[in-house]
Design a protein around this motif. Structure first.
Motif, PDB file in Angstrom:
ATOM      1  N   ARG A  58      -2.362   4.131  18.718  1.00 13.97           N
ATOM      2  CA  ARG A  58      -2.023   3.957  20.131  1.00 13.97           C
ATOM      3  C   ARG A  58      -0.652   4.542  20.465  1.00 13.97           C
ATOM      4  O   ARG A  58      -0.466   5.153  21.517  1.00 13.97           O
ATOM      5  N   ASP A  59       0.308   4.336  19.562  1.00 13.62           N
ATOM      6  CA  ASP A  59       1.680   4.777  19.855  1.00 13.62           C
ATOM      7  C   ASP A  59       2.428   4.985  18.544  1.00 13.62           C
ATOM      8  O   ASP A  59       3.031   4.054  18.001  1.00 13.62           O
ATOM      9  N   TYR A  60       2.401   6.199  18.035  1.00 14.43           N
ATOM     10  CA  TYR A  60       2.983   6.487  16.719  1.00 14.43           C
ATOM     11  C   TYR A  60       4.509   6.325  16.744  1.00 14.43           C
ATOM     12  O   TYR A  60       5.182   6.666  17.719  1.00 14.43           O
ATOM     13  N   SER A  61       5.027   5.804  15.601  1.00 14.79           N
ATOM     14  CA  SER A  61       6.473   5.764  15.401  1.00 14.79           C
ATOM     15  C   SER A  61       6.744   5.782  13.905  1.00 14.79           C
ATOM     16  O   SER A  61       5.902   5.379  13.100  1.00 14.79           O
ATOM     17  N   ASP A  62       7.954   6.254  13.544  1.00 16.90           N
ATOM     18  CA  ASP A  62       8.308   6.290  12.128  1.00 16.90           C
ATOM     19  C   ASP A  62       8.379   4.880  11.535  1.00 16.90           C
ATOM     20  O   ASP A  62       8.095   4.680  10.350  1.00 16.90           O
ATOM     21  N   GLN A  63       8.764   3.918  12.349  1.00 13.36           N
ATOM     22  CA  GLN A  63       8.834   2.543  11.859  1.00 13.36           C
ATOM     23  C   GLN A  63       7.443   2.033  11.474  1.00 13.36           C
ATOM     24  O   GLN A  63       7.275   1.370  10.442  1.00 13.36           O
ATOM     25  N   LEU A  64       6.446   2.361  12.307  1.00 15.51           N
ATOM     26  CA  LEU A  64       5.081   1.957  11.977  1.00 15.51           C
ATOM     27  C   LEU A  64       4.597   2.652  10.712  1.00 15.51           C
ATOM     28  O   LEU A  64       3.864   2.062   9.911  1.00 15.51           O
ATOM     29  N   ARG A  65       5.010   3.918  10.535  1.00 16.18           N
ATOM     30  CA  ARG A  65       4.625   4.636   9.318  1.00 16.18           C
ATOM     31  C   ARG A  65       5.198   3.943   8.077  1.00 16.18           C
ATOM     32  O   ARG A  65       4.527   3.814   7.054  1.00 16.18           O
ATOM     33  N   MET A  66       6.437   3.479   8.160  1.00 15.94           N
ATOM     34  CA  MET A  66       7.048   2.760   7.046  1.00 15.94           C
ATOM     35  C   MET A  66       6.326   1.430   6.795  1.00 15.94           C
ATOM     36  O   MET A  66       6.097   1.042   5.645  1.00 15.94           O
ATOM     37  N   MET A  67       5.965   0.749   7.874  1.00 20.03           N
ATOM     38  CA  MET A  67       5.228  -0.502   7.738  1.00 20.03           C
ATOM     39  C   MET A  67       3.863  -0.256   7.103  1.00 20.03           C
ATOM     40  O   MET A  67       3.395  -1.059   6.286  1.00 20.03           O
ATOM     41  N   GLU A  68       3.240   0.866   7.455  1.00 18.25           N
ATOM     42  CA  GLU A  68       1.949   1.216   6.865  1.00 18.25           C
ATOM     43  C   GLU A  68       2.099   1.453   5.358  1.00 18.25           C
ATOM     44  O   GLU A  68       1.281   0.988   4.560  1.00 18.25           O
ATOM     45  N   LYS A  69       3.150   2.166   4.958  1.00 18.76           N
ATOM     46  CA  LYS A  69       3.378   2.443   3.542  1.00 18.76           C
ATOM     47  C   LYS A  69       3.601   1.147   2.767  1.00 18.76           C
ATOM     48  O   LYS A  69       3.099   0.981   1.652  1.00 18.76           O
ATOM     49  N   GLU A  70       4.353   0.223   3.369  1.00 17.51           N
ATOM     50  CA  GLU A  70       4.608  -1.052   2.707  1.00 17.51           C
ATOM     51  C   GLU A  70       3.318  -1.862   2.546  1.00 17.51           C
ATOM     52  O   GLU A  70       3.079  -2.479   1.508  1.00 17.51           O
ATOM     53  N   ALA A  71       2.473  -1.831   3.591  1.00 18.64           N
ATOM     54  CA  ALA A  71       1.204  -2.559   3.528  1.00 18.64           C
ATOM     55  C   ALA A  71       0.282  -1.941   2.477  1.00 18.64           C
ATOM     56  O   ALA A  71      -0.401  -2.659   1.734  1.00 18.64           O
ATOM     57  N   LYS A  72       0.268  -0.613   2.401  1.00 12.11           N
ATOM     58  CA  LYS A  72      -0.539   0.058   1.375  1.00 12.11           C
ATOM     59  C   LYS A  72      -0.056  -0.311  -0.026  1.00 12.11           C
ATOM     60  O   LYS A  72      -0.861  -0.545  -0.931  1.00 12.11           O
ATOM     61  N   PHE A  73       1.262  -0.336  -0.181  1.00 10.21           N
ATOM     62  CA  PHE A  73       1.839  -0.679  -1.485  1.00 10.21           C
ATOM     63  C   PHE A  73       1.424  -2.089  -1.906  1.00 10.21           C
ATOM     64  O   PHE A  73       1.042  -2.324  -3.057  1.00 10.21           O
ATOM     65  N   ARG A  74       1.501  -3.047  -0.964  1.00  9.49           N
ATOM     66  CA  ARG A  74       1.126  -4.429  -1.289  1.00  9.49           C
ATOM     67  C   ARG A  74      -0.355  -4.526  -1.642  1.00  9.49           C
ATOM     68  O   ARG A  74      -0.731  -5.226  -2.591  1.00  9.49           O
ATOM     69  N   LEU A  75      -1.192  -3.819  -0.873  1.00  9.75           N
ATOM     70  CA  LEU A  75      -2.629  -3.872  -1.132  1.00  9.75           C
ATOM     71  C   LEU A  75      -2.952  -3.275  -2.504  1.00  9.75           C
ATOM     72  O   LEU A  75      -3.744  -3.841  -3.267  1.00  9.75           O
ATOM     73  N   GLU A  76      -2.349  -2.138  -2.828  1.00  2.00           N
ATOM     74  CA  GLU A  76      -2.572  -1.521  -4.133  1.00  2.00           C
ATOM     75  C   GLU A  76      -2.048  -2.408  -5.260  1.00  2.00           C
ATOM     76  O   GLU A  76      -2.658  -2.518  -6.328  1.00  2.00           O
ATOM     77  N   LYS A  77      -0.903  -3.046  -5.013  1.00  4.57           N
ATOM     78  CA  LYS A  77      -0.311  -3.927  -6.019  1.00  4.57           C
ATOM     79  C   LYS A  77      -1.238  -5.097  -6.343  1.00  4.57           C
ATOM     80  O   LYS A  77      -1.554  -5.351  -7.519  1.00  4.57           O
ATOM     81  N   TRP A  78      -1.711  -5.805  -5.304  1.00 11.44           N
ATOM     82  CA  TRP A  78      -2.559  -6.963  -5.543  1.00 11.44           C
ATOM     83  C   TRP A  78      -3.926  -6.559  -6.064  1.00 11.44           C
ATOM     84  O   TRP A  78      -4.541  -7.291  -6.853  1.00 11.44           O
ATOM     85  N   SER A  79      -4.423  -5.386  -5.645  1.00 10.10           N
ATOM     86  CA  SER A  79      -5.704  -4.908  -6.172  1.00 10.10           C
ATOM     87  C   SER A  79      -5.588  -4.632  -7.663  1.00 10.10           C
ATOM     88  O   SER A  79      -6.495  -4.946  -8.440  1.00 10.10           O
ATOM     89  N   SER A  80      -4.479  -4.010  -8.061  1.00 14.30           N
ATOM     90  CA  SER A  80      -4.259  -3.732  -9.485  1.00 14.30           C
ATOM     91  C   SER A  80      -4.143  -5.012 -10.293  1.00 14.30           C
ATOM     92  O   SER A  80      -4.702  -5.121 -11.394  1.00 14.30           O
ATOM     93  N   ILE A  81      -3.443  -5.993  -9.750  1.00 17.37           N
ATOM     94  CA  ILE A  81      -3.312  -7.276 -10.445  1.00 17.37           C
ATOM     95  C   ILE A  81      -4.653  -7.968 -10.567  1.00 17.37           C
ATOM     96  O   ILE A  81      -4.989  -8.542 -11.614  1.00 17.37           O
ATOM     97  N   GLU A  82      -5.444  -7.898  -9.499  1.00 17.98           N
ATOM     98  CA  GLU A  82      -6.766  -8.536  -9.523  1.00 17.98           C
ATOM     99  C   GLU A  82      -7.648  -7.933 -10.604  1.00 17.98           C
ATOM    100  O   GLU A  82      -8.381  -8.646 -11.306  1.00 17.98           O
ATOM    101  N   GLU A  83      -7.585  -6.602 -10.767  1.00 15.21           N
ATOM    102  CA  GLU A  83      -8.368  -5.951 -11.817  1.00 15.21           C
ATOM    103  C   GLU A  83      -7.971  -6.446 -13.203  1.00 15.21           C
ATOM    104  O   GLU A  83      -8.806  -6.575 -14.087  1.00 15.21           O
ATOM    105  N   LYS A  84      -6.696  -6.718 -13.401  1.00 12.67           N
ATOM    106  CA  LYS A  84      -6.217  -7.186 -14.702  1.00 12.67           C
ATOM    107  C   LYS A  84      -6.605  -8.636 -14.956  1.00 12.67           C
ATOM    108  O   LYS A  84      -6.735  -9.067 -16.112  1.00 12.67           O
ATOM    109  N   ILE A  85      -6.785  -9.392 -13.877  1.00 11.99           N
ATOM    110  CA  ILE A  85      -7.152 -10.792 -14.030  1.00 11.99           C
ATOM    111  C   ILE A  85      -8.617 -10.922 -14.416  1.00 11.99           C
ATOM    112  O   ILE A  85      -8.998 -11.761 -15.213  1.00 11.99           O
ATOM    113  N   LEU A  86      -9.455 -10.045 -13.839  1.00 13.10           N
ATOM    114  CA  LEU A  86     -10.900 -10.168 -14.047  1.00 13.10           C
ATOM    115  C   LEU A  86     -11.335  -9.659 -15.405  1.00 13.10           C
ATOM    116  O   LEU A  86     -10.722  -8.884 -16.016  1.00 13.10           O
TER     117      LEU A  86
END
Length: 243
Positions: A215-243
Motif C-alpha cells: 500500500r505504501d512502501y518505506s525503508d522502515q517497513l522493509r527493515m521490519m519485513e527483514k526482521e520478521a523473516k529472520f524471526r520466522l526462519e529462526k523459529w522454523s529452524s529450531i522447530e526442525e531440530k526439535i522434531l
C-alpha cells in the motif's frame, strides 16, 4: 478436531490437502486430524498385485511434512481397509488413521488410537482412547538438538562437567548429567517453549509488513519485513531440530 473423508480420485484429494494446509495455518493449539483419508503415507501401507508408487504417496507425505503432523500411537491390526476380494485381486491398505500436530503431541501424549475389528464393514473402526495421567509419574528427560546451537550451550555443559568427581567414573558422569538437567529445562522454558505460537506471530508480522509495503512502501517497513523473516526462519529452524 477435524474429521476427514478423502476422495477416491488422486487429483481431487489434492484439493483436500491444500484446504487442510490452509486450515493448519490458522490453528495455534492442539489439533487432531483423523478419518478415512483414502490415501497412504508409505508404499508399505498397501498390498495388492499392483505395487503403489511414490506418486501415489507423495501428496499425503508432503502434507504431513509441511504441517508437522505425525501419527498418534495406535494398537491393533496394521491394515484398516480391504476390497473384500480373494486371491490376487485382494487389496488391503492402511487408509484410516489419526494424526496430531506438534502441540497435541507435546501436551496430550496420553491419547492412543485403537483399531477395532471391521465386522460387516470394509473399514476397521478407529477409537480414540483418553488415558488418565498419573501426575506422580516422573516425565523422562529428553535432550533437544535445538539446545546445542544456543549460545549458552557450551557454558552449561562446561559448568556441568566441573562438578565433584566420584570414586566411580560412571557415577561422576551420572552426577554431571543430573546437574545439567534443571539448567536445560530452564533454558527450554525460557527460549524454546511455545515454538508454534512464536512462528505464527512471525508469520502475522511478516504478512502485515508486506501488505503495508504494497500500500505504501518505506525503508522502515522493509527493515521490519527483514526482521520478521529472520524471526520466522529462526523459529522454523529450531522447530526442525526439535522434531
Amino acid at each position: 478436531m477435524t474429521v476427514v473423508y478423502g476422495y477416491n480420485s488422486l487429483e481431487k484429494r489434492k484439493e483436500i490437502w491444500q484446504k487442510l494446509k490452509n486450515l493448519s495455518q490458522t490453528i495455534n493449539q492442539p489439533w487432531l486430524l483423523w478419518g478415512d483419508f483414502n490415501a497412504i503415507i508409505s508404499t508399505q501401507d498397501r498390498v495388492s498385485k499392483v505395487a503403489p508408487t511414490q506418486v501415489y504417496v507423495q501428496d499425503f507425505a508432503s502434507f504431513c511434512s509441511d504441517t508437522i503432523m505425525s501419527e498418534i500411537p495406535w494398537r491393533g491390526e496394521f491394515f484398516t481397509w480391504t476390497n473384500g476380494q480373494m486371491g490376487e485381486d485382494k487389496v488391503i491398505s492402511r487408509i484410516d488413521r489419526a494424526l496430531g500436530n506438534n502441540d497435541r503431541m507435546m501436551n496430550f501424549d496420553h491419547f492412543t488410537v485403537e483399531i477395532g475389528d471391521p465386522f460387516i464393514s470394509d473399514h476397521s473402526p478407529l477409537t480414540l482412547k483418553f488415558q488418565r495421567r498419573n501426575n506422580n509419574i516422573r516425565v523422562p528427560f529428553k535432550f533437544l538438538n535445538a539446545w546445542a546451537v544456543h549460545e549458552d550451550f557450551q557454558s552449561i555443559v562446561s559448568e556441568g562437567w566441573q562438578g565433584e568427581n566420584q570414586s566411580c567414573k560412571l557415577a561422576t558422569i551420572w552426577s554431571s548429567l543430573e546437574a545439567m538437567k534443571p539448567v536445560f529445562k530452564n533454558l527450554n522454558n525460557r527460549i524454546f517453549k511455545n515454538i508454534t505460537e512464536k512462528m505464527d506471530q512471525a508469520r502475522r508480522d511478516l504478512t502485515e509488513c508486506q501488505q503495508e509495503m504494497n500500500r505504501d512502501y518505506s525503508d522502515q517497513l522493509r527493515m521490519m519485513e527483514k526482521e520478521a523473516k529472520f524471526r520466522l526462519e529462526k523459529w522454523s529452524s529450531i522447530e526442525e531440530k526439535i522434531l
